[in-house]
Design an enzyme around this catalytic site. Structure first.
Site, mmCIF file in Angstrom:
data_model
loop_
_atom_site.group_PDB
_atom_site.id
_atom_site.type_symbol
_atom_site.label_atom_id
_atom_site.label_comp_id
_atom_site.label_asym_id
_atom_site.label_seq_id
_atom_site.Cartn_x
_atom_site.Cartn_y
_atom_site.Cartn_z
ATOM 1 C CD GLU B 268 -2.917 -1.296 2.259
ATOM 2 O OE1 GLU B 268 -2.620 -0.767 3.333
ATOM 3 O OE2 GLU B 268 -3.987 -1.903 2.062
ATOM 4 C CG ASP B 347 -7.216 -5.699 5.158
ATOM 5 O OD1 ASP B 347 -6.721 -6.034 6.243
ATOM 6 O OD2 ASP B 347 -7.355 -4.518 4.810
ATOM 7 C CD GLU B 375 -9.555 -1.763 8.549
ATOM 8 O OE1 GLU B 375 -8.641 -2.385 9.100
ATOM 9 O OE2 GLU B 375 -9.452 -1.243 7.421
#
Lengths: 662, 662
Positions: B268, B347, B375
């Site tokens: 990323e 993820d 998350e």
């Protein structure tokens, strides 16, 4: 080459330093320039036009004569005369001389000014306004051409040289009114009406006054509270009224010819009279009353709708909102209050019908609000010349009376007996060296001003005119640039949202495709695509009934699936993918075809522009070439996402077998 | 009531001030406390536990004895003995005494400690780590419990009292390793390894050392460049090697027992060895070599994938990325380098299969990386107890060897002969007064620590244990809280993304539904829903072949539509809406049913929680009640958007005729 470059960097308008050359190029030997003996800031600027001018000493020279007469014509009107011995610009007031001078420069550039010329001209529209959405931190809401020309770090920049060039540019396009700050008036900007920023404001008004441009401020409706004086902003409260009166009395004491205010109230979380259970008439009139003694105006925006809509709610139709909020108040607004109405019922989409509110309030002042800055129309990366769209809007016949009833009639003041009418627009400029980011986006600003002066001018004429003023008179350049401009809007529409559906953009910034980006959100912006079809049913029988807000003939036109114009079909109807358009194509095939052809057209732009490489100054050529490459990337993404999205929903193959990603 | 409140605010762990009461409640009269005569920061903290303790003067009092023996058991192991006259905690090193003491406190709270008790315990997993994703400006990436406990305004906060309470809390859950800063190491954080922040780091290490917790830093792979010394970060460059060696030499001179580093490289947009055409082994080993003289460790994250994928590309499968990048490097990593591998191949989604990389590198140290911070699992607004998910992961049998081959075997160090194994996780804490925002989210942190100590513990036992430690032993409270915890994950999964498909969330912040939010984006995160069905075909025959990364038995299981577990069907297969699941329901009916029942279950939580109003301290009750209301709103939005989206695509009605918006 160098000369073309110079001209282009300062756009369509000849730089003051080149005015001598302009006369020489046209073999006009000026040996005297005569001005009226009057004190005027406009006249001061007119005189400065010749600061780098060298009069000829030749025997056969002409006089250039600026003269005032007492014909009492409309403000801004002028006469231009070219005789054997004299070139005369005459008018009955100063701005007429200014506009006559710009016309003269233009004709000299276009080599269209010969002995014997005699012409009179006057602006068709009285209010020719621009709205800056500049914030005092220097950012510009929906700005794509750099940072603010006026503000930085919560103060005025005060660069009078650059601002002066900008004011001259706007004046040359006929602009006569300007707001300098965003309609979303944030904390610091709320204080712009206070003494804190007064000196800078006085200076800016002085500067623009010399170019015939009156300044306005966007104000915060909750100022009486936010500036810390009161606990309410209720328009019927005596203290609130007194607060605003006091505020404007002080402002006009310093700037007696200040224009007035623009207000975004009760819109997208901005404060307004609804908080106090008052109407928008109550709210606007209170400000109007406080401004009246000074001759100031209130521009009251009608962009009022429920921005917390539930996507599940199929009854509420945002397109109805402005009409429903304002139409019932016709006749209740003061004579110095003007309603500012966006061209469409939604929000500056690529394609919308004309707002049904325009013309629907015969006893109320109205101005049309357009958007020059390309929020939903390519953000000055993708090419989109807006003049054809604006001409379509102006030509729309509301059929709301038996008299003159087009939007053009409305904004020219012919549609009713109200004192004020005109057009305003969110501007596309910033501190970018070309003013507009994309050089060709200058043509939108120029076209806007010219169209307000003369709505009858043909789009093609305007496109060629701008190209020639900017790039010179080379025929290939003129043909290429004007054809690109003229087709650009259709090309953009082709590769973005089809048949008037709108809103298939990325939320927040509004660039690039996101087909469901606004589909399940709170903004009242839905396309309702399912496996059978898409579009918003706004018909009388099965839809939201929005069509009924138009005059009967227009209502019937839009309501009738067979007669409704193709380009607005999905705005008014939910259509099956296999529904046949007037050209015999199915809706889905139209989507595929336009998205493939739209990208191909952009590729065509790139090829055509490439051919101008030696004919256009290199920095400008590169500016446009780089943007065209980005546009191609964007257009390809639109094509593929739209095609894939609707293929996945419809399951119908492209009948030409082109590549659609599954 | 007041006492319960006190206990709950400091979570499951008894406040030091209440330790006297804890013994009294259990009728244990302690009249002497004896410690080994050794200098140790852990011992100092153990002694402080009794700073508010008043020994009894009663004749029949017992001694509380902390003793060291020389059994040489695993670090952290302890024995707890309760005889007539003595309560003894013994261990062969200090942390064993600490954990024994926490066990004793726990048993006292649970009233599960009587004369005659004799127990020995030891941690099943050696590395029991947490990763803070704290930034030095005080924000926490993916943090939902306030601001950083360590940093504010680019400096260390240095609140040793609060940090001390936090360290004690973590130690009580068995945590023994901690990174204090975000794996995305920004500009200021890059300097954490320099002398600039050394004194503060020394103090923090001192503090955590007393609780048996070793500190680590996340480091920026480009540090040699960004700190201004070199022009390259090439791991094979001699200067780069020297730079890191020098850097670590200085660090360990100040903190000889420092843990080491965690690195997110080439992920990323973070820098890494790929820039220099080096492998991840080259990159990690270079750091490992520099740390080796000091006994430091490198945790090298395997979250490496193409984050600029084109959605049109159906060949690239992000799920394959970590495996393909790392598996070929097995055996090439130094013995002090540990690969840190996320539990799933994507993820931290609600449902994913176990990453095929876990266990696939028998000659490489591996730790499993989990995410405690919620998350994608409700952001500490929605309830999601993660322990059942983690138990599913630990129980997964990779079948990669004939020996012990579950993930539990791997993280316990039984699956191979490598020196290091364990688990790490992104933590869910912040400066919130309850540490975790949602009080019940504490159970995730507690459950994580307990599961690492003993993976065999049943989820239900753990849920009841946390509830009783936190809220006391009232049967209704225990039943309600533990049942809510135990069902919460399935409930969340029910109303969010079905059958393992994932990613139907709002981009960026990842809360709330956005079915196409990641569908046409660059992240490799697609569901491919069309009018016929949805899901990602990862099979051998027609898909991306991802299944082949598993051992043959697992590959066949997942590849076979009939055998693939329902909850992962859409992860491995594209299914028609009318495909029948194992329970006979169609996919579309499963979607409708779970989304209606998911919301109903949340309504059930609200009702059940309401009944505890008088049994739970009011601030805690309100904390949870408020979040449950928000969860209901979120769940309803998920239900309606998902149902509408798939109804529009499939055109299939709910067979129970419930409300689906069209």
């Amino acid at each position: 080459m160098e000369q073309v470059k110079e001209k282009a960097s300062s756009c369509w308008l000849v730089d003051r330093n080149n005015i001598s050359a302009l006369f020489s190029d046209n073999a006009l030997h000026i040996n005297a320039i005569l001005f009226p003996e009057t004190a005027s800031p406009v006249l001061d600027n007119l005189k400065k036009e010749f600061s780098a001018f060298s009069p000829t000493t030749a025997e056969k020279g002409k006089s250039l004569l600026f003269s005032l007469d007492s014909d009492g014509r409309r403000a801004g009107s002028f006469t231009l005369r070219h005789d054997e011995d004299v070139i005369e610009v005459s008018a009955s007031e100063m701005t007429g001389l200014l506009y006559g001078w710009f016309e003269l420069m233009k004709r000299l550039q276009l080599k269209d000014f010969s002995c014997g010329t005699y012409l009179s001209d006057s602006p068709a529209i009285t209010i020719r306004m621009l709205n800056h959405w500049d914030n005092m931190d220097g950012t510009i809401e929906r700005g794509y051409a750099g940072r603010s020309l006026f503000f930085t770090e919560n103060r005025f920049i005060g660069d009078h040289e650059k601002t002066g060039r900008y004011a001259r540019l706007l004046a040359s396009a006929g602009i006569n009114a300007l707001t300098i700050n965003n309609v979303n008036v944030h904390q610091v900007e709320t204080r712009l009406i206070t003494q804190e920023y007064r000196q800078a404001l006085i200076e800016l008004c002085d500067l623009f006054r010399g170019w015939g441009i009156q300044l306005f401020l966007s104000v915060n409706y909750a100022s009486p509270i936010e500036l810390g004086d009161l606990t309410t902003a209720d328009p019927l409260d005596a203290q609130v009224k007194a607060w605003w009166r006091h505020c404007f009395d002080a402002l006009y004491r310093d700037i007696p010819d200040f224009g007035g205010v623009v207000v975004k109230a009760d819109s997208e979380h901005r404060p307004g009279p609804f908080t106090y259970h008052r109407t928008h008439a109550d709210g606007a009139n209170m400000l109007g009353e406080a401004l009246a003694p000074h001759g100031g105006l209130v521009f009251w925006r009608c962009f009022v709708y429920n921005c917390q809509q539930d996507w599940r709610d199929r009854q509420t139709d945002r397109a109805r909102a402005a009409y429903e909020h304002f139409a019932p108040l016709d006749g209740q607004f003061r004579e110095n209050v003007i309603l500012q109405i966006k061209n469409g019922p939604m929000d500056f989409q690529v394609r919308e019908p004309v707002s049904p509110l325009l013309g629907a309030m015969p006893a109320t002042n109205q101005v049309l609000e357009l958007q020059i800055t390309q929020e939903y129309t390519g953000q000055q990366i993708d090419l989109f010349w807006l003049v054809p769209q604006w001409k379509t809007i102006l030509a729309f016949d509301t059929r709301l009376s038996s008299g003159p009833s087009t939007i053009e009639d409305l904004v020219c003041g012919r549609a009713n007996a109200m004192p004020h009418a005109g057009v305003t627009a969110v501007v596309n400029t910033g501190d970018d060296r070309f003013w507009t980011g994309h050089v060709l986006a200058q043509a939108n600003l120029y076209g806007y001003g010219r169209l307000l002066w003369n709505p009858a001018i043909e789009a093609g004429v305007l496109a060629r005119e701008w190209s020639q003023l900017t790039f010179g008179t080379d025929a290939e350049v003129t043909r290429t640039v004007s054809e690109m401009l003229l087709s650009s809007g259709q090309v953009y529409e082709d590769y973005t949202a089809p048949l008037g559906v709108g809103w298939m953009v990325n939320p927040h910034h509004h660039y690039g495709p996101n087909i469901d980006g606004y589909e399940y959100d709170v903004w009242g912006t839905y396309h309702y695509a399912d496996r059978n079809g898409l579009g918003v049913d706004r018909t009388l029988e099965s839809g939201t009934g929005y069509v009924a807000l138009y005059a009967p003939e227009n209502c019937q036109l839009y309501n009738d699936l067979q007669r409704c114009p193709d380009e607005l079909l999905l705005f008014f109807h939910f259509l099956r993918y296999d529904h046949r358009l007037k050209n015999g194509k199915s809706v889905i095939q139209h989507i595929y075809d336009t998205h493939f052809s739209g990208v191909e057209a952009v590729e065509g732009f790139i090829q055509r522009w490439q051919k101008l490489a030696t004919l256009i100054p290199s920095d400008i050529h590169r500016n446009v070439a780089e943007r065209l490459e980005k546009q191609k990337k964007n257009a390809s993404e639109w094509r593929d996402r739209i095609n894939t999205y609707f293929y996945r929903k419809s399951g119908i193959d492209d009948n030409k077998g082109r590549k659609i990603y599954k």
